[in-house]
Design a protein around this motif. Structure first.
Motif, PDB file in Angstrom:
ATOM      1  N   GLU A  37      66.074 -11.140 -35.482  1.00 63.55           N
ATOM      2  CA  GLU A  37      66.988 -12.222 -35.240  1.00 63.55           C
ATOM      3  C   GLU A  37      67.853 -11.986 -36.629  1.00 63.55           C
ATOM      4  N   ASP A  38      69.074 -12.812 -36.497  1.00 56.84           N
ATOM      5  CA  ASP A  38      69.939 -12.822 -37.675  1.00 56.84           C
ATOM      6  C   ASP A  38      69.263 -12.901 -38.911  1.00 56.84           C
ATOM      7  N   ARG A  39      68.102 -13.657 -39.176  1.00 61.14           N
ATOM      8  CA  ARG A  39      67.701 -14.118 -40.491  1.00 61.14           C
ATOM      9  C   ARG A  39      66.573 -13.354 -40.876  1.00 61.14           C
ATOM     10  N   GLY A  40      66.016 -12.147 -39.945  1.00 60.32           N
ATOM     11  CA  GLY A  40      65.021 -11.380 -40.222  1.00 60.32           C
ATOM     12  C   GLY A  40      63.936 -11.432 -39.271  1.00 60.32           C
ATOM     13  N   VAL A  41      62.878 -10.843 -39.479  1.00 66.16           N
ATOM     14  CA  VAL A  41      61.855 -10.733 -38.554  1.00 66.16           C
ATOM     15  C   VAL A  41      61.012 -12.110 -38.709  1.00 66.16           C
ATOM     16  N   ARG A  42      60.475 -12.633 -37.390  1.00 63.79           N
ATOM     17  CA  ARG A  42      59.794 -13.492 -37.393  1.00 63.79           C
ATOM     18  C   ARG A  42      58.421 -13.258 -36.608  1.00 63.79           C
ATOM     19  N   LEU A  43      57.397 -13.758 -37.230  1.00 63.86           N
ATOM     20  CA  LEU A  43      55.951 -13.566 -36.635  1.00 63.86           C
ATOM     21  C   LEU A  43      55.696 -14.580 -35.506  1.00 63.86           C
ATOM     22  N   LEU A  44      55.689 -14.469 -34.371  1.00 65.90           N
ATOM     23  CA  LEU A  44      55.175 -15.429 -33.283  1.00 65.90           C
ATOM     24  C   LEU A  44      54.218 -15.039 -32.738  1.00 65.90           C
ATOM     25  N   ALA A  45      53.242 -16.263 -32.507  1.00 65.14           N
ATOM     26  CA  ALA A  45      51.989 -16.278 -31.711  1.00 65.14           C
ATOM     27  C   ALA A  45      51.792 -17.524 -31.000  1.00 65.14           C
ATOM     28  N   GLU A  46      50.876 -16.953 -29.855  1.00 63.83           N
ATOM     29  CA  GLU A  46      50.510 -18.340 -28.959  1.00 63.83           C
ATOM     30  C   GLU A  46      49.355 -18.903 -29.562  1.00 63.83           C
ATOM     31  N   VAL A  47      49.189 -20.110 -29.754  1.00 59.61           N
ATOM     32  CA  VAL A  47      48.011 -20.771 -30.068  1.00 59.61           C
ATOM     33  C   VAL A  47      47.760 -21.800 -29.133  1.00 59.61           C
ATOM     34  N   GLY A  48      46.526 -22.214 -28.764  1.00 58.30           N
ATOM     35  CA  GLY A  48      45.730 -22.982 -27.829  1.00 58.30           C
ATOM     36  C   GLY A  48      44.442 -22.875 -27.692  1.00 58.30           C
ATOM     37  N   PHE A  49      43.895 -23.147 -26.557  1.00 60.42           N
ATOM     38  CA  PHE A  49      42.620 -23.269 -26.220  1.00 60.42           C
ATOM     39  C   PHE A  49      42.417 -22.867 -24.942  1.00 60.42           C
ATOM     40  N   PRO A  50      41.205 -22.408 -24.262  1.00 64.87           N
ATOM     41  CA  PRO A  50      40.975 -22.276 -22.897  1.00 64.87           C
ATOM     42  C   PRO A  50      40.741 -23.741 -22.536  1.00 64.87           C
ATOM     43  N   VAL A  51      41.297 -24.204 -21.162  1.00 62.54           N
ATOM     44  CA  VAL A  51      41.098 -25.213 -20.608  1.00 62.54           C
ATOM     45  C   VAL A  51      39.908 -25.056 -19.513  1.00 62.54           C
ATOM     46  N   ASP A  52      39.778 -23.908 -18.817  1.00 61.57           N
ATOM     47  CA  ASP A  52      38.830 -23.535 -18.055  1.00 61.57           C
ATOM     48  C   ASP A  52      38.668 -22.034 -17.946  1.00 61.57           C
ATOM     49  N   GLU A  53      38.011 -21.379 -17.020  1.00 61.27           N
ATOM     50  CA  GLU A  53      37.977 -19.860 -17.133  1.00 61.27           C
ATOM     51  C   GLU A  53      39.321 -19.258 -16.748  1.00 61.27           C
ATOM     52  N   GLU A  54      40.067 -19.874 -15.832  1.00 60.09           N
ATOM     53  CA  GLU A  54      41.347 -19.079 -15.798  1.00 60.09           C
ATOM     54  C   GLU A  54      42.535 -19.687 -16.422  1.00 60.09           C
ATOM     55  N   HIS A  55      42.455 -20.683 -17.068  1.00 61.57           N
ATOM     56  CA  HIS A  55      43.836 -21.413 -17.737  1.00 61.57           C
ATOM     57  C   HIS A  55      43.695 -21.850 -19.237  1.00 61.57           C
ATOM     58  N   ARG A  56      44.627 -21.658 -20.070  1.00 60.90           N
ATOM     59  CA  ARG A  56      44.775 -21.899 -21.346  1.00 60.90           C
ATOM     60  C   ARG A  56      45.924 -23.207 -21.605  1.00 60.90           C
ATOM     61  N   PHE A  57      45.633 -23.795 -22.428  1.00 57.69           N
ATOM     62  CA  PHE A  57      46.804 -24.679 -22.970  1.00 57.69           C
ATOM     63  C   PHE A  57      47.074 -23.997 -24.171  1.00 57.69           C
ATOM     64  N   GLY A  58      48.625 -23.583 -24.249  1.00 65.07           N
ATOM     65  CA  GLY A  58      49.122 -22.941 -25.345  1.00 65.07           C
ATOM     66  C   GLY A  58      50.481 -23.430 -25.667  1.00 65.07           C
ATOM     67  N   LYS A  59      50.921 -22.906 -26.867  1.00 68.96           N
ATOM     68  CA  LYS A  59      52.113 -23.358 -27.493  1.00 68.96           C
ATOM     69  C   LYS A  59      52.483 -22.266 -28.394  1.00 68.96           C
ATOM     70  N   GLU A  60      53.743 -21.499 -28.076  1.00 71.10           N
ATOM     71  CA  GLU A  60      54.168 -20.680 -29.279  1.00 71.10           C
ATOM     72  C   GLU A  60      54.432 -21.152 -30.553  1.00 71.10           C
ATOM     73  N   VAL A  61      53.885 -20.356 -31.556  1.00 71.27           N
ATOM     74  CA  VAL A  61      54.463 -20.809 -32.978  1.00 71.27           C
ATOM     75  C   VAL A  61      54.959 -19.593 -33.832  1.00 71.27           C
ATOM     76  N   GLU A  62      55.751 -19.860 -34.845  1.00 73.20           N
ATOM     77  CA  GLU A  62      55.938 -19.128 -35.853  1.00 73.20           C
ATOM     78  C   GLU A  62      55.124 -19.149 -37.195  1.00 73.20           C
ATOM     79  N   ILE A  63      54.554 -18.147 -37.394  1.00 75.04           N
ATOM     80  CA  ILE A  63      53.602 -17.939 -38.386  1.00 75.04           C
ATOM     81  C   ILE A  63      54.170 -17.202 -39.746  1.00 75.04           C
ATOM     82  N   GLU A  64      53.858 -17.918 -40.647  1.00 78.90           N
ATOM     83  CA  GLU A  64      54.300 -17.422 -42.259  1.00 78.90           C
ATOM     84  C   GLU A  64      53.017 -17.100 -42.850  1.00 78.90           C
TER      85      GLU A  64
END
Length: 161
Positions: free
Chosen positions: A40-67
């Protein structure tokens, strides 16, 4: 550094300290689960999905920016500072400051650990919610993140007979 709640989690890796350290200090794409780069305009951002498995088929997750901060080393231990902040409506999710650490346990065993600090959102209401529920969500998210990092670091390890 944030004050607030503290989480610590660790696991053992079947790697020498030198192997684990080299893998941790490699490009973050090599070990951060699901990491993507976003230009993006201010450079490169590192993005990852963090969360945890709810069951064998689903995850609770949120995208985060990592530094990632610069690593610091002492004999037999390397610490890599890490911060993540939620993308989108940040006030709904806490920021997290952490140290990801590798420490020698023996010639072919290394401990991978994370020490994380976060401040619950919403002031006093958030602190009450944190005690009731959110701390368990934060613990599950940090544990899942480190378990996935450990799997990635182990992936290149030779299989022991």
């Amino acid at each position: 550094m944030l004050s607030g709640m503290f989480i610590r989690y660790f696991l053992d890796l079947p790697l020498s300290f030198e192997e684990a350290e080299a893998r941790l200090l490699a490009a973050p794409e090599a070990w951060v689960p699901g990491l993507a780069r976003d230009s993006e305009d201010r450079g490169v951002r590192l993005l990852a999905e963090v969360g945890f498995p709810v069951d064998e088929e689903h995850r609770f997750g949120k995208e985060v920016e990592i530094e990632l901060g610069p690593p610091y080393r002492i004999p037999g231990k390397t610490v890599l500072p890490l911060t993540w902040r939620a993308t989108g409506p940040e006030r709904l999710f806490p920021s997290l400051d952490a140290d990801v650490e590798v420490a020698a346990l023996g010639p072919s065993r290394t401990q991978l650990s994370i020490s994380a600090r976060y401040r619950p959102p919403f002031g006093p209401v958030g602190r009450a919610l944190d005690r009731a529920l959110l701390h368990r969500v934060a613990e599950a998210t940090v544990k899942d993140f480190l378990d996935r990092v450990g799997e990635t670091l182990r992936a290149e390890a030779p299989v022991e007979a």
